[in-house]
Design an enzyme around this catalytic site. Structure first.
Site, PDB file in Angstrom:
ATOM      1  N   HIS A   1      -5.169   0.660  -2.458  1.00 50.75           N
ATOM      2  CA  HIS A   1      -5.568  -0.724  -2.204  1.00 50.75           C
ATOM      3  C   HIS A   1      -4.970  -1.611  -3.283  1.00 50.75           C
ATOM      4  O   HIS A   1      -5.154  -1.326  -4.468  1.00 50.75           O
ATOM      5  CB  HIS A   1      -7.093  -0.863  -2.240  1.00 50.75           C
ATOM      6  CG  HIS A   1      -7.782  -0.385  -1.002  1.00 50.75           C
ATOM      7  ND1 HIS A   1      -9.151  -0.319  -0.895  1.00 50.75           N
ATOM      8  CD2 HIS A   1      -7.286   0.030   0.182  1.00 50.75           C
ATOM      9  CE1 HIS A   1      -9.465   0.124   0.314  1.00 50.75           C
ATOM     10  NE2 HIS A   1      -8.353   0.362   0.984  1.00 50.75           N
TER      11      HIS A   1
ATOM     12  N   ASP B   1     -10.221   1.446   7.664  1.00 55.50           N
ATOM     13  CA  ASP B   1     -10.171   2.745   6.986  1.00 55.50           C
ATOM     14  C   ASP B   1     -11.176   3.707   7.614  1.00 55.50           C
ATOM     15  O   ASP B   1     -10.871   4.876   7.859  1.00 55.50           O
ATOM     16  CB  ASP B   1     -10.506   2.601   5.501  1.00 55.50           C
ATOM     17  CG  ASP B   1      -9.399   1.899   4.733  1.00 55.50           C
ATOM     18  OD1 ASP B   1      -8.264   1.837   5.240  1.00 55.50           O
ATOM     19  OD2 ASP B   1      -9.694   1.423   3.630  1.00 55.50           O
TER      20      ASP B   1
ATOM     21  N   HIS C   1      -4.668   6.679   0.404  1.00 53.50           N
ATOM     22  CA  HIS C   1      -3.917   5.422   0.404  1.00 53.50           C
ATOM     23  C   HIS C   1      -4.416   4.535  -0.721  1.00 53.50           C
ATOM     24  O   HIS C   1      -5.492   4.757  -1.271  1.00 53.50           O
ATOM     25  CB  HIS C   1      -3.943   4.730   1.768  1.00 53.50           C
ATOM     26  CG  HIS C   1      -5.242   4.069   2.130  1.00 53.50           C
ATOM     27  ND1 HIS C   1      -6.285   4.754   2.691  1.00 53.50           N
ATOM     28  CD2 HIS C   1      -5.646   2.786   1.998  1.00 53.50           C
ATOM     29  CE1 HIS C   1      -7.286   3.901   2.913  1.00 53.50           C
ATOM     30  NE2 HIS C   1      -6.936   2.700   2.494  1.00 53.50           N
TER      31      HIS C   1
ATOM     32  N   GLU D   1       0.835  -1.199   0.000  1.00 58.16           N
ATOM     33  CA  GLU D   1       0.000   0.000   0.000  1.00 58.16           C
ATOM     34  C   GLU D   1       0.869   1.247   0.000  1.00 58.16           C
ATOM     35  O   GLU D   1       1.961   1.263   0.535  1.00 58.16           O
ATOM     36  CB  GLU D   1      -0.873   0.028   1.255  1.00 58.16           C
ATOM     37  CG  GLU D   1      -1.993  -0.961   1.206  1.00 58.16           C
ATOM     38  CD  GLU D   1      -3.028  -0.663   2.281  1.00 58.16           C
ATOM     39  OE1 GLU D   1      -2.955   0.402   2.919  1.00 58.16           O
ATOM     40  OE2 GLU D   1      -3.903  -1.498   2.474  1.00 58.16           O
TER      41      GLU D   1
HETATM   42 ZN   LIG Z   1      -7.917   0.904   2.840  1.00 63.75          ZN
END
Ligand SMILES: [Zn+2]
Length: 137
Positions: free
Chosen positions: A88, A99, A86, A37
């Site tokens: 995935h 999240d 962020h 990530e």
């Molecule tokens: Zn996430």
């Protein structure tokens, strides 16, 4: 009080915008971090406070396949930072339970970019996990 400029209970909707350059950088960074990530903070223009122009990379950010990528306690107070981004590794541009916990903690706008990291594989959410539109300018 956190380092984000979050107004509790503020119902006024912000008309969020992001520069194409900043979005491109997000997508490129997510791509090059894959299969890990990528995580960063979102910074707005100091005069146009609804326009995301810059990423702030976190010192000590963990690149991993878990969602524990934000070490919020390490950050300075900075009111131009409005939220997080962020990536995935999966094709889902929607927040996980972890999240949502992060979103609720701090920040007004949060971007998730999903595999394959194109201009149509990302979403933005408010601190409550509701989808918000961000105009690319
Ligand atoms: Zn996430």
């Amino acid at each position: 009080m956190g380092f984000f400029n979050k107004k509790e209970g503020d119902s006024a909707k912000t008309d969020w915008k992001i520069t194409e350059k900043c979005l491109d950088l997000i997508l490129e960074s997510a791509k090059s971090s894959y299969p890990n990530e990528f995580g960063a903070l979102l910074r707005v223009d100091t005069e146009r406070k609804d326009t995301i122009i810059e990423l702030v990379l976190l010192p000590g950010t963990i690149s991993g396949d878990s969602h524990a990528i934000f070490r919020l306690h390490m950050l300075p107070i900075d009111f131009s930072i409005v939220g997080t981004v962020h990536s995935h590794p999966s094709p889902s541009p929607y927040p996980s339970d972890a999240d949502l916990q992060l979103f609720r903690k701090q920040g007004k706008v949060h971007i998730i970019v999903a595999n394959p990291y194109t201009k149509s594989s990302w979403n933005a959410f408010d601190y409550d996990g509701n989808k918000v539109e961000i105009q690319v300018i």
